[in-house]
Design an enzyme around this catalytic site. Structure first.
Site, PDB file in Angstrom:
ATOM      1  N   HIS A   1       0.859  -1.192   0.000  1.00  6.99           N
ATOM      2  CA  HIS A   1       0.000   0.000   0.000  1.00  6.99           C
ATOM      3  C   HIS A   1       0.890   1.236   0.000  1.00  6.99           C
ATOM      4  O   HIS A   1       1.275   1.736   1.054  1.00  6.99           O
ATOM      5  CB  HIS A   1      -0.921  -0.036   1.235  1.00  6.99           C
ATOM      6  CG  HIS A   1      -1.902   1.086   1.315  1.00  6.99           C
ATOM      7  ND1 HIS A   1      -3.042   1.024   2.110  1.00  6.99           N
ATOM      8  CD2 HIS A   1      -1.943   2.311   0.722  1.00  6.99           C
ATOM      9  CE1 HIS A   1      -3.716   2.153   2.002  1.00  6.99           C
ATOM     10  NE2 HIS A   1      -3.063   2.964   1.171  1.00  6.99           N
TER      11      HIS A   1
ATOM     12  N   ASP B   1       1.907   4.106   2.706  1.00  4.11           N
ATOM     13  CA  ASP B   1       0.844   4.949   2.125  1.00  4.11           C
ATOM     14  C   ASP B   1       1.410   6.090   1.269  1.00  4.11           C
ATOM     15  O   ASP B   1       1.492   5.959   0.057  1.00  4.11           O
ATOM     16  CB  ASP B   1      -0.086   5.467   3.229  1.00  4.11           C
ATOM     17  CG  ASP B   1      -1.494   5.787   2.730  1.00  4.11           C
ATOM     18  OD1 ASP B   1      -1.802   5.467   1.569  1.00  4.11           O
ATOM     19  OD2 ASP B   1      -2.290   6.362   3.512  1.00  4.11           O
ATOM     20  N   ASP B   2       1.784   7.182   1.909  1.00  5.35           N
ATOM     21  CA  ASP B   2       2.344   8.356   1.203  1.00  5.35           C
ATOM     22  C   ASP B   2       3.543   8.853   2.013  1.00  5.35           C
ATOM     23  O   ASP B   2       3.477   9.883   2.694  1.00  5.35           O
ATOM     24  CB  ASP B   2       1.283   9.460   1.099  1.00  5.35           C
ATOM     25  CG  ASP B   2       0.051   8.985   0.364  1.00  5.35           C
ATOM     26  OD1 ASP B   2       0.092   8.918  -0.879  1.00  5.35           O
ATOM     27  OD2 ASP B   2      -0.943   8.642   1.027  1.00  5.35           O
TER      28      ASP B   2
ATOM     29  N   GLU C   1     -11.000   3.579   6.187  1.00  8.83           N
ATOM     30  CA  GLU C   1      -9.946   4.502   6.653  1.00  8.83           C
ATOM     31  C   GLU C   1     -10.668   5.613   7.420  1.00  8.83           C
ATOM     32  O   GLU C   1     -10.534   5.734   8.629  1.00  8.83           O
ATOM     33  CB  GLU C   1      -9.164   5.065   5.460  1.00  8.83           C
ATOM     34  CG  GLU C   1      -8.081   6.072   5.838  1.00  8.83           C
ATOM     35  CD  GLU C   1      -7.409   6.725   4.610  1.00  8.83           C
ATOM     36  OE1 GLU C   1      -7.967   6.669   3.495  1.00  8.83           O
ATOM     37  OE2 GLU C   1      -6.318   7.333   4.795  1.00  8.83           O
TER      38      GLU C   1
ATOM     39  N   HIS D   1       1.251   4.812  -2.496  1.00  2.00           N
ATOM     40  CA  HIS D   1       0.862   5.611  -3.665  1.00  2.00           C
ATOM     41  C   HIS D   1       2.133   6.264  -4.182  1.00  2.00           C
ATOM     42  O   HIS D   1       2.753   7.060  -3.464  1.00  2.00           O
ATOM     43  CB  HIS D   1      -0.145   6.686  -3.270  1.00  2.00           C
ATOM     44  CG  HIS D   1      -1.373   6.126  -2.616  1.00  2.00           C
ATOM     45  ND1 HIS D   1      -2.548   5.919  -3.293  1.00  2.00           N
ATOM     46  CD2 HIS D   1      -1.590   5.709  -1.341  1.00  2.00           C
ATOM     47  CE1 HIS D   1      -3.450   5.409  -2.466  1.00  2.00           C
ATOM     48  NE2 HIS D   1      -2.898   5.265  -1.268  1.00  2.00           N
TER      49      HIS D   1
ATOM     50  N   HIS E   1      -9.521   1.040  -1.057  1.00  2.00           N
ATOM     51  CA  HIS E   1      -9.457   1.689   0.245  1.00  2.00           C
ATOM     52  C   HIS E   1     -10.868   1.611   0.857  1.00  2.00           C
ATOM     53  O   HIS E   1     -11.851   1.929   0.176  1.00  2.00           O
ATOM     54  CB  HIS E   1      -9.087   3.162   0.102  1.00  2.00           C
ATOM     55  CG  HIS E   1      -7.639   3.416  -0.187  1.00  2.00           C
ATOM     56  ND1 HIS E   1      -6.957   2.809  -1.208  1.00  2.00           N
ATOM     57  CD2 HIS E   1      -6.745   4.233   0.438  1.00  2.00           C
ATOM     58  CE1 HIS E   1      -5.695   3.239  -1.207  1.00  2.00           C
ATOM     59  NE2 HIS E   1      -5.534   4.109  -0.215  1.00  2.00           N
TER      60      HIS E   1
END
Ligand code: ADE
Ligand code: ZN
Length: 363
Positions: free
Chosen positions: A39, A300-301, A222, A41, A219
Site C-alpha cells: 500500500h 501509504d504516502d 480509513e 501511492h 481503500h
C-alpha cells in the site's frame, strides 16, 4: 512446536525459531527482515526537494516559495486536507522521465529498508485530467520498475487506482485508456476522498476489471464506516482491504475478515498524520492482530507522513509494545497477501525464516 498451542498461535509461530529474540534487537531485526509493501501511492513518495526540482525542470510555478514552506504545510487535519496538497504536488509531473525519477527515488528508499517486493498504486486520472497522456505515466513508472528489478533486485508491480471523488464514467474511460497497457499493471484499486463515495458507486467498473482478470483492492474503512468494507467485499469483490482499521466497529465483520483471511494493508504513520487516531498509542493495529486479522504494515504516502516502511514498523512497535513474533507475523503476512505466485512467496518466506533463525541463534 508445543501441541497445546491454539491454531492461531501455532500459525503465528510456524517457521519461527523457538528461542525468543530480545526487544533491544527489534530495530536491527526490522531492518534486516525482508518484507513486501502493498500500500504505497507512488505520487505520495514525491519528496518536497523532488517537487521543487521537477517544477524547475518543467517551468511549473508552485504556490509555496521554498521546500521548507511546502514541508511546513504538511499539517493535516483529515484525509481531504492531505489530498488537496498531494494533488497539487503531483502537478509537477509532466514527462515519462519525471514519472521514472519519482519511482526510482522510491525504489532506493525501499531497497534501504529491505523491501524486496512492492505493489505500487498510481493515480492516472490525476495526470490525464491535466493533459498528461496515460502512456507517459505508465511507461515512466514501468521503466523504473524494470530498473528496480535489474539494478536493485527489488520486485515491483503496478496497481492502477480510480479516484472515487470522480464519476464511475470517468473510471470506465480511464480503464479504456489503460487497455493497450493491460500487461503493465496487475490490478486496480480505489482511492481518494472516501466519505460520501461508497464502493458500490464503482460496481460496474470493478465488474469489468474482474472480467479482465485484474486483481482487485479498494481503500475502505480509513475514514469511512464498516459498511464500506462490507460493500468493497460483497459488491466490488476485492481481495484485500486498504486500511480497514474501522472494521473493529463491527464485531461480525471482524470475525468474517479473520475467517476469510482477508488482508488489511494498514498504514500507521498515515493514520496518525490524518488524525484517524490521535496518537500511535491509540492505534488499533495490535488489537487487529489479536483478533487474528491478516494485518500488514505499509507507508501509504511516505513523503507526506514522515516515514517509509521501517519507520512505520519502528513507530508502531515502540508505542504498541509489539515483539519479534509480531514482526514475523507482519512480514510473513506481507508476502502471503501479495499478488505473486506461491513459489515466489515461498522463496521470500524462506528468506524471512533464515533472518529470524539468525537473530534467534544470536540470543
Ligand atoms: N490517495 C493517496 N493516499 C490516500 C489515502 N491514504 N487514502 C485515500 N486516498 C489516497
Ligand atoms: Zn492509501
Amino acid at each position: 512446536l508445543p501441541a497445546i498451542l491454539l491454531p492461531r498461535q501455532r500459525d503465528r509461530l510456524r517457521g519461527q525459531p523457538a528461542c525468543p529474540i530480545p526487544q533491544d534487537q527489534l530495530p536491527a531485526l526490522v531492518q534486516a527482515m525482508p518484507k513486501a509493501e502493498l500500500h504505497m501511492h507512488i505520487e505520495g513518495s514525491l519528496e518536497p526537494e523532488l517537487i521543487f526540482a521537477l517544477a524547475q525542470r518543467n517551468g511549473v510555478t508552485l504556490s509555496y516559495p521554498s521546500v521548507e514552506a511546502l514541508r511546513a504545510a504538511y499539517a493535516f487535519t483529515d484525509l481531504q486536507s492531505f489530498l488537496d496538497i498531494y494533488y497539487a504536488g503531483a502537478s509537477v509531473l509532466l514527462t515519462e522521465q519525471d514519472f521514472h525519477d519519482m519511482a526510482w527515488a522510491y525504489f532506493l528508499k525501499a531497497k534501504a529498508d529491505n523491501v524486496v517486493h512492492s505493489e505500487l498504486f498510481f493515480d492516472p486520472q490525476t495526470h490525464t485530467d491535466r493533459g498528461v497522456p496515460f502512456e507517459v505515466v505508465i511507461k515512466g513508472l514501468h521503466s523504473a520498475c524494470e530498473r528496480a528489478r535489474t539494478e536493485l533486485g527489488v520486485s515491483a508491480t503496478l496497481i492502477m487506482c480510480f479516484l472515487r471523488h470522480l464519476s464511475e464514467e470517468a473510471a470506465l474511460e480511464t480503464l479504456e485508456q489503460s487497455l493497450p497497457y493491460r500487461h503493465l499493471f496487475i490490478g486496480v484499486g480505489l482511492d481518494s476522498s472516501e466519505r460520501g463515495h461508497p464502493p458500490e458507486k464503482f460496481a460496474r467498473v470493478f465488474a469489468r476489471c474482474k472480467e479482465l482478470g485484474l486483481h482487485l483492492v479498494a481503500h475502505a474503512g480509513e475514514e469511512g464506516p464498516p459498511e464500506y468494507i462490507i460493500n468493497a467485499l460483497d459488491v466490488l469483490h476485492v481481495e484485500r482491504i486498504d486500511h480497514g482499521v474501522r472494521c473493529v466497529e463491527d464485531p461480525e465483520l471482524v470475525k468474517r475478515l479473520a475467517r476469510q483471511g482477508t488482508a488489511l494493508t494498514v498504514c500507521p504513520l498515515s493514520n496518525i498524520k490524518l488524525c484517524v487516531f490521535q496518537t500511535m498509542k491509540e492505534h488499533n493495529l495490535k488489537a487487529l492482530l489479536q483478533h487474528g486479522l491478516k494485518v500488514t504494515i505499509n507507508s501509504d504516502d511516505p513523503a507526506y507522513f514522515g516515514g517509509y516502511m521501517n519507520q512505520n514498523f519502528l513507530a508502531t512497535f515502540a508505542d504498541l509494545d509489539l515483539d519479534a513474533t509480531d514482526a514475523y507475523t507482519l512480514a510473513r503476512n506481507s508476502f502471503e497477501a501479495s499478488f505473486v505466485s506461491d513459489t515466489v512467496k515461498a522463496g521470500w518466506i524462506a528468506q524471512l525464516d533464515q533472518t529470524f533463525a539468525r537473530f534467534a541463534s544470536q540470543g
